[in-house]
Design an enzyme around this catalytic site. Structure first.
Site, short mmCIF file in Angstrom:
data_model
loop_
_atom_site.label_atom_id
_atom_site.label_comp_id
_atom_site.label_asym_id
_atom_site.label_seq_id
_atom_site.Cartn_x
_atom_site.Cartn_y
_atom_site.Cartn_z
N CYS A 140 48.13 36.29 25.56
CA CYS A 140 49.30 35.57 26.09
C CYS A 140 49.76 34.43 25.19
O CYS A 140 50.84 33.89 25.38
CB CYS A 140 49.01 35.04 27.49
SG CYS A 140 48.46 36.32 28.62
N HIS A 160 53.52 29.25 29.12
CA HIS A 160 53.19 30.64 29.44
C HIS A 160 53.26 30.80 30.96
O HIS A 160 52.75 29.97 31.72
CB HIS A 160 51.78 30.97 28.93
CG HIS A 160 51.28 32.28 29.43
ND1 HIS A 160 52.06 33.42 29.41
CD2 HIS A 160 50.09 32.64 29.99
CE1 HIS A 160 51.38 34.41 29.93
NE2 HIS A 160 50.18 33.97 30.29
N ASN A 187 53.27 37.60 35.27
CA ASN A 187 52.72 37.24 33.96
C ASN A 187 52.97 38.39 32.99
O ASN A 187 52.39 39.47 33.14
CB ASN A 187 51.22 36.97 34.13
CG ASN A 187 50.54 36.58 32.82
OD1 ASN A 187 51.07 36.78 31.74
ND2 ASN A 187 49.35 36.02 32.93
N1 COA Z 1 45.30 38.26 48.48
C1 COA Z 1 44.65 37.68 49.49
N2 COA Z 1 43.47 37.06 49.33
C2 COA Z 1 42.95 37.03 48.13
C3 COA Z 1 43.57 37.65 47.01
C4 COA Z 1 44.79 38.29 47.23
N3 COA Z 1 45.48 38.89 46.24
N4 COA Z 1 42.81 37.46 45.92
C5 COA Z 1 41.73 36.76 46.32
N5 COA Z 1 41.81 36.53 47.64
C6 COA Z 1 40.86 35.79 48.49
C7 COA Z 1 39.47 35.76 47.92
O1 COA Z 1 38.73 36.89 48.28
C8 COA Z 1 38.92 34.49 48.52
O2 COA Z 1 38.53 34.75 49.84
P1 COA Z 1 37.26 34.03 50.49
O3 COA Z 1 37.60 32.56 50.50
O4 COA Z 1 37.19 34.63 51.85
O5 COA Z 1 36.10 34.36 49.60
C9 COA Z 1 40.12 33.57 48.59
O6 COA Z 1 41.26 34.42 48.56
C10 COA Z 1 40.17 32.58 47.44
O7 COA Z 1 39.88 33.30 46.24
P2 COA Z 1 39.99 32.64 44.82
O8 COA Z 1 39.63 33.66 43.80
O9 COA Z 1 39.26 31.33 44.83
O10 COA Z 1 41.56 32.35 44.78
P3 COA Z 1 42.34 31.44 43.79
O11 COA Z 1 42.98 30.34 44.51
O12 COA Z 1 41.51 31.12 42.58
O13 COA Z 1 43.49 32.43 43.34
C11 COA Z 1 44.06 33.71 41.41
C12 COA Z 1 43.17 33.62 42.66
C13 COA Z 1 43.71 34.98 40.64
C14 COA Z 1 45.52 33.78 41.89
C15 COA Z 1 43.85 32.44 40.56
O14 COA Z 1 42.47 32.25 40.34
C16 COA Z 1 44.54 32.50 39.24
O15 COA Z 1 45.74 32.62 39.14
N6 COA Z 1 43.78 32.40 38.11
C17 COA Z 1 44.33 32.46 36.80
C18 COA Z 1 44.61 33.89 36.43
C19 COA Z 1 45.52 33.99 35.24
O16 COA Z 1 46.45 33.25 35.09
N7 COA Z 1 45.22 34.98 34.37
C20 COA Z 1 45.99 35.26 33.22
C21 COA Z 1 45.78 34.22 32.17
S1 COA Z 1 46.78 34.51 30.77
#
Ligand code: COA
Length: 334
Positions: free
Chosen positions: A123, A249, A279
């Protein structure tokens, strides 16, 4: 940070620099909305919107096809002769084939007569490409087509709610002309870096789906964005209060908000397209930059900060002094 490279510098040391004179974008037709995802995954529109800021993303097309469409529009917007392009750089982490580079397919599609290669820094690719293009210009290139294009749908597991909600396809391109001697350069300062020790937090094996530790990517992303942006601004000799527009980004609105907050930028100063594109990796910065330019958000003399981060982990930032001066006719390509 281990693996940190320190390759960036200013371009004010008497070297010839480049400036952007045209831009264009491409998005495939197929829209995948949060409602579409809701139908097949254990997720909701409300959760995706709140946690990412993304409402829809685009699927379909090929990387070379999107790159060629964006590239053609950039050439048209610059109003230059395609025959005058002497280098094509395609930034992508999702090429269509192992061989040849998708850049060669794009070159043929656009009928260009020039060198062409793919650049993969995930990215961060487009900002790496911008620095590389300025390097080529310093060494004699006169007009470069720089494209970021991706088809991430083929690397995204439709059954993985952790990644399926985030990624999409698209392309964005700019034409960069060598600045005539005496004119101010556009790229005032830049920074590129990589920490290969963090490769396990976001990767895809050849032909496989992306595997991601979302929380860890989030945490590291905010940190490297802030560090890299500050490094580029320092090298440019400017501070956050001098910057008119930030083009980050487009990964997640909460990452962007958190990094911008730490850097001292308002949401209003930030170019955002992720709500409708998701993204798009190396395509995301040129997509957001192009939209901001089309909306007239950047004026002559404004300072623009580009900040990318991604798998690798990689990061890259650039400070540009925007110039509305048009294309530079300094002779045909060698
Ligand atoms: N829909 C509903 N619930 C979801 C979910 C979805 N798509 N994905 C995860 N969950 C749940 C999890 O299972 C977790 O449940 P629990 O509390 O019962 O265990 C809860 O939501 C929180 O999960 P978590 O992984 O801590 O969520 P988060 O706030 O970190 O959000 C992302 C997840 C992926 C959106 C976030 O971590 C993110 O954007 N990270 C960066 C990813 C990125 O930008 N990648 C590319 C880089 S170039």
């Amino acid at each position: 940070m281990s693996g940190r490279t320190d390759a960036g510098n200013t371009t004010t040391g008497g070297l010839r620099g480049g400036r952007i004179v045209g831009w264009g974008t491409a998005l495939p037709d197929q829209v995948l909305s949060n409602a579409d995802l809701e139908a097949n995954l254990d997720t909701t529109d409300a959760w995706i919107t709140e946690r990412t800021g993304i409402k829809e993303r685009r699927y379909g097309g090929t990387t070379a096809g999107l790159a060629a469409e964006a590239g053609r529009k950039a050439i048209e917007s610059a109003g230059v002769d395609p025959a005058s392009i002497d280098l094509l750089i395609l930034c992508t982490t999702s090429p269509d084939r192992n061989l040849p580079a998708s850049a060669s397919t794009v070159q043929a599609a656009l009928g260009l007569d020039c060198g062409a290669f793919d650049l993969n820094a995930a990215c961060s690719g487009f900002v790496y490409g911008l620095a590389a293009a300025n390097g080529y210009i310093a060494m004699g290139s006169k007009r470069i087509l720089l494209i970021g294009a991706e088809t991430l749908d083929k690397m995204t597991d439709p059954e993985d709610r952790g990644t399926a909600i985030l990624f999409g396809n698209g392309g964005g391109a700019v034409v960069i002309d060598a600045v005539p001697e005496g004119d101010p350069v556009q790229l005032l300062g830049w920074d590129v870096g990589s920490d290969g020790d963090a490769e396990h937090i976001l990767y895809a094996e050849l032909g496989g789906y992306m595997q991601m530790d979302g929380r860890e990517v989030f945490r590291k992303a905010v940190r490297v964005m802030v560090q890299s942006a500050n490094t580029a601004m320092e090298r440019a000799g400017v501070t956050a209060k001098d910057i008119a527009l930030v083009v980050p980004h487009q990964a997640n609105i909460r990452i962007i908000d958190s990094a911008c907050d730490k850097l001292g930028f308002d949401r209003e100063q930030t170019a955002l397209v992720l709500q409708s594109t998701g993204n798009t990796s190396a395509a995301s910065i040129p997509l957001a930059l192009s939209e901001a330019l089309d909306q007239g958000r950047v004026r002559d003399g404004d300072l623009v900060l580009l900040v990318g981060f991604g798998a690798g982990m990689t990061w890259a930032s650039a400070v540009l002094r925007w110039s509305e001066a048009g294309p530079v006719e300094i002779g045909a390509a060698p």
